[in-house]
Design a protein around this motif. Structure first.
Motif, PDB file in Angstrom:
ATOM      1  N   PRO A  18       0.821  -1.225   0.000  1.00 37.99           N
ATOM      2  CA  PRO A  18       0.000   0.000   0.000  1.00 37.99           C
ATOM      3  C   PRO A  18       0.849   1.266   0.000  1.00 37.99           C
ATOM      4  CG  PRO A  18      -0.702  -1.541   1.725  1.00 37.99           C
ATOM      5  CD  PRO A  18       0.613  -2.036   1.206  1.00 37.99           C
ATOM      6  N   LYS A  19       0.276   2.323  -0.516  1.00 37.94           N
ATOM      7  CA  LYS A  19       0.917   3.633  -0.517  1.00 37.94           C
ATOM      8  C   LYS A  19       1.185   4.080   0.921  1.00 37.94           C
ATOM      9  CE  LYS A  19       2.071   7.710  -2.316  1.00 37.94           C
ATOM     10  NZ  LYS A  19       3.341   7.904  -3.028  1.00 37.94           N
ATOM     11  N   ASP A  20       2.400   4.585   1.156  1.00 36.06           N
ATOM     12  CA  ASP A  20       2.844   5.098   2.458  1.00 36.06           C
ATOM     13  C   ASP A  20       2.949   4.009   3.528  1.00 36.06           C
ATOM     14  OD1 ASP A  20       3.050   7.725   1.496  1.00 36.06           O
ATOM     15  OD2 ASP A  20       0.915   8.069   1.854  1.00 36.06           O
ATOM     16  N   ALA A  21       3.069   2.763   3.114  1.00 36.57           N
ATOM     17  CA  ALA A  21       3.203   1.658   4.071  1.00 36.57           C
ATOM     18  C   ALA A  21       4.487   1.788   4.882  1.00 36.57           C
ATOM     19  CB  ALA A  21       3.195   0.323   3.330  1.00 36.57           C
ATOM     20  N   ARG A  22       4.430   1.264   6.097  1.00 33.47           N
ATOM     21  CA  ARG A  22       5.622   1.062   6.919  1.00 33.47           C
ATOM     22  C   ARG A  22       5.898  -0.432   6.857  1.00 33.47           C
ATOM     23  NH1 ARG A  22       7.172   5.432   9.883  1.00 33.47           N
ATOM     24  NH2 ARG A  22       8.291   4.142  11.406  1.00 33.47           N
ATOM     25  N   LEU A  23       6.924  -0.775   6.098  1.00 33.78           N
ATOM     26  CA  LEU A  23       7.151  -2.138   5.623  1.00 33.78           C
ATOM     27  C   LEU A  23       8.253  -2.850   6.388  1.00 33.78           C
ATOM     28  CD1 LEU A  23       6.730  -4.277   3.230  1.00 33.78           C
ATOM     29  CD2 LEU A  23       8.661  -3.109   2.142  1.00 33.78           C
ATOM     30  N   ALA A  24       8.040  -4.137   6.627  1.00 27.40           N
ATOM     31  CA  ALA A  24       9.127  -5.020   7.044  1.00 27.40           C
ATOM     32  C   ALA A  24       9.280  -6.087   5.979  1.00 27.40           C
ATOM     33  CB  ALA A  24       8.837  -5.647   8.398  1.00 27.40           C
ATOM     34  N   ASP A  25      10.426  -6.103   5.322  1.00 22.72           N
ATOM     35  CA  ASP A  25      10.727  -7.121   4.311  1.00 22.72           C
ATOM     36  C   ASP A  25      11.639  -8.141   4.971  1.00 22.72           C
ATOM     37  OD1 ASP A  25      10.748  -8.324   1.745  1.00 22.72           O
ATOM     38  OD2 ASP A  25      12.696  -7.407   1.328  1.00 22.72           O
ATOM     39  N   ILE A  26      11.099  -9.319   5.228  1.00 22.22           N
ATOM     40  CA  ILE A  26      11.828 -10.351   5.964  1.00 22.22           C
ATOM     41  C   ILE A  26      12.498 -11.307   4.980  1.00 22.22           C
ATOM     42  CG2 ILE A  26      11.641 -12.167   7.698  1.00 22.22           C
ATOM     43  CD1 ILE A  26      11.005  -9.280   8.685  1.00 22.22           C
ATOM     44  N   GLY A  27      13.801 -11.516   5.175  1.00 21.40           N
ATOM     45  CA  GLY A  27      14.584 -12.271   4.200  1.00 21.40           C
ATOM     46  C   GLY A  27      14.865 -11.392   2.999  1.00 21.40           C
ATOM     47  N   SER A  28      15.312 -10.156   3.283  1.00 21.76           N
ATOM     48  CA  SER A  28      15.377  -9.100   2.266  1.00 21.76           C
ATOM     49  C   SER A  28      16.528  -9.245   1.284  1.00 21.76           C
ATOM     50  CB  SER A  28      15.462  -7.733   2.965  1.00 21.76           C
ATOM     51  OG  SER A  28      15.124  -6.695   2.098  1.00 21.76           O
ATOM     52  N   ASP A  29      17.521 -10.072   1.630  1.00 21.80           N
ATOM     53  CA  ASP A  29      18.679 -10.296   0.763  1.00 21.80           C
ATOM     54  C   ASP A  29      19.382  -8.970   0.467  1.00 21.80           C
ATOM     55  OD1 ASP A  29      20.560 -11.600  -0.733  1.00 21.80           O
ATOM     56  OD2 ASP A  29      19.218 -12.204  -2.345  1.00 21.80           O
ATOM     57  N   HIS A  30      19.349  -8.492  -0.754  1.00 23.18           N
ATOM     58  CA  HIS A  30      20.008  -7.229  -1.114  1.00 23.18           C
ATOM     59  C   HIS A  30      19.148  -5.996  -0.799  1.00 23.18           C
ATOM     60  CE1 HIS A  30      22.446 -10.024  -3.499  1.00 23.18           C
ATOM     61  NE2 HIS A  30      23.324  -9.047  -3.684  1.00 23.18           N
ATOM     62  N   ALA A  31      17.990  -6.204  -0.195  1.00 25.88           N
ATOM     63  CA  ALA A  31      17.039  -5.111   0.077  1.00 25.88           C
ATOM     64  C   ALA A  31      16.533  -4.466  -1.209  1.00 25.88           C
ATOM     65  CB  ALA A  31      17.651  -4.050   0.995  1.00 25.88           C
ATOM     66  N   GLY A  54      26.089 -12.386   5.245  1.00 28.31           N
ATOM     67  CA  GLY A  54      26.384 -11.994   3.857  1.00 28.31           C
ATOM     68  C   GLY A  54      25.260 -11.217   3.209  1.00 28.31           C
ATOM     69  N   PRO A  55      24.031 -11.776   3.187  1.00 24.95           N
ATOM     70  CA  PRO A  55      22.901 -11.031   2.628  1.00 24.95           C
ATOM     71  C   PRO A  55      22.626  -9.719   3.365  1.00 24.95           C
ATOM     72  CG  PRO A  55      22.365 -13.344   2.762  1.00 24.95           C
ATOM     73  CD  PRO A  55      23.678 -13.174   3.474  1.00 24.95           C
ATOM     74  N   TYR A  56      22.827  -9.718   4.688  1.00 27.51           N
ATOM     75  CA  TYR A  56      22.649  -8.478   5.459  1.00 27.51           C
ATOM     76  C   TYR A  56      23.613  -7.405   4.971  1.00 27.51           C
ATOM     77  CZ  TYR A  56      23.520  -5.179   9.264  1.00 27.51           C
ATOM     78  OH  TYR A  56      23.727  -4.041   9.999  1.00 27.51           O
ATOM     79  N   GLU A  57      24.875  -7.782   4.772  1.00 25.53           N
ATOM     80  CA  GLU A  57      25.869  -6.822   4.285  1.00 25.53           C
ATOM     81  C   GLU A  57      25.533  -6.352   2.880  1.00 25.53           C
ATOM     82  OE1 GLU A  57      29.469  -9.015   4.832  1.00 25.53           O
ATOM     83  OE2 GLU A  57      29.690  -8.383   6.942  1.00 25.53           O
ATOM     84  N   ASN A  58      24.977  -7.257   2.047  1.00 19.32           N
ATOM     85  CA  ASN A  58      24.522  -6.856   0.711  1.00 19.32           C
ATOM     86  C   ASN A  58      23.418  -5.808   0.806  1.00 19.32           C
ATOM     87  OD1 ASN A  58      26.246  -8.688  -0.533  1.00 19.32           O
ATOM     88  ND2 ASN A  58      24.694 -10.296  -0.657  1.00 19.32           N
ATOM     89  N   ALA A  59      22.514  -5.990   1.761  1.00 17.60           N
ATOM     90  CA  ALA A  59      21.428  -5.039   1.953  1.00 17.60           C
ATOM     91  C   ALA A  59      21.961  -3.677   2.383  1.00 17.60           C
ATOM     92  CB  ALA A  59      20.440  -5.575   2.998  1.00 17.60           C
ATOM     93  N   VAL A  60      22.921  -3.676   3.316  1.00 17.80           N
ATOM     94  CA  VAL A  60      23.533  -2.422   3.775  1.00 17.80           C
ATOM     95  C   VAL A  60      24.160  -1.679   2.606  1.00 17.80           C
ATOM     96  CG1 VAL A  60      25.366  -1.426   5.195  1.00 17.80           C
ATOM     97  CG2 VAL A  60      23.914  -3.242   6.131  1.00 17.80           C
TER      98      VAL A  60
END
Length: 231
Positions: A18-31, A54-60
């Motif tokens: 949805p528009k203006d959502a406050r999102l949690a993407d779980i298992g986000s990989d590269h975000a 590793g995926p966390y650092e990719n997301a950062v």
């Protein structure tokens, strides 16, 4: 693929946020997903949760490259433990995991779902299990989609919390309450392929010296069910 060019699968997931959502993407990989949504001004805030370093650092890296560190919070945590109460998350996406794992992630931290209005789930397998979990926890499936991406077929399930009891038939759980009514070309192709595979197994049974009667009966029932569902 990057934050500005999502796969067909993730584009389908993104359209349900949805528009203006406050999102949690779980298992986000590269975000990629939250970054895409932020770049396109769809979300107001996001958490990009990853359990592996590793995926966390990719997301950062992706978040910093796109200069979205003021808007997307990368978190190294297991499942919904990436969410803090003051994040005020109202939408959760989980894409690219198996249904049993997604169910376990929800069950491990049910309290984190308080205040969450929408779940957008793309299980690689175990779609029936996810629909059953949603039903048992009073989540109404409000939309579904199915897409073929890189020779794989993915189903997306969108659900919202309701106060009343939710009930689905066995056909709804297996094929999707929306998907089996709409029956787009990807859906039809998926189940025609499944039916063809079952018929091939029956042919092997017919040529065998000993026929496993119980397995044969199950296959025949499955084939008839798919045939009737696709009419």
């Amino acid at each position: 693929m990057d934050a500005r060019h999502l796969s067909d699968r993730l584009i389908k997931v993104a359209k349900f946020v949805p528009k203006d959502a406050r999102l949690a993407d779980i298992g986000s990989d590269h975000a990629y997903l939250p970054a895409y949504l932020a770049i396109n001004k769809i979300i107001s805030y996001a958490v990009a949760g990853e359990v592996a370093k590793g995926p966390y650092e990719n997301a950062v890296t992706e978040i910093n490259t796109e200069r979205l560190d003021h808007m997307i919070m990368p978190r190294l945590a297991n499942g919904l433990k990436a969410i803090k109460m003051d994040d005020n998350i109202d939408t959760i996406t989980i894409a690219g995991m198996g249904g049993p794992l997604i169910r376990d992630i929800f069950n491990a931290d049910l309290e984190k779902l308080a205040g969450v209005r929408r779940l957008i789930i793309q299980p690689n397998v175990g779609q029936e299990l996810i629909r059953e979990w949603l039903m048992n926890h009073s989540y109404q499936i409000i939309d579904e989609d199915i897409v073929e991406d890189d020779h794989h077929v993915y189903e997306i399930i969108v659900a919202e919390k309701v106060s009343n009891k939710v009930g689905y038939s066995s056909l709804d759980l297996k094929y999707g309450p929306n998907l089996r009514i709409e029956q787009n070309e990807v859906f039809k192709a998926k189940w025609q392929h499944q039916m063809a595979k079952k018929r091939e197994v029956l042919k092997h049974f017919a040529a065998a010296n000993e026929v496993p009667i119980d397995k044969k009966k199950v296959l025949e029932i499955d084939i008839k069910e798919i045939e009737e569902m696709l009419k």
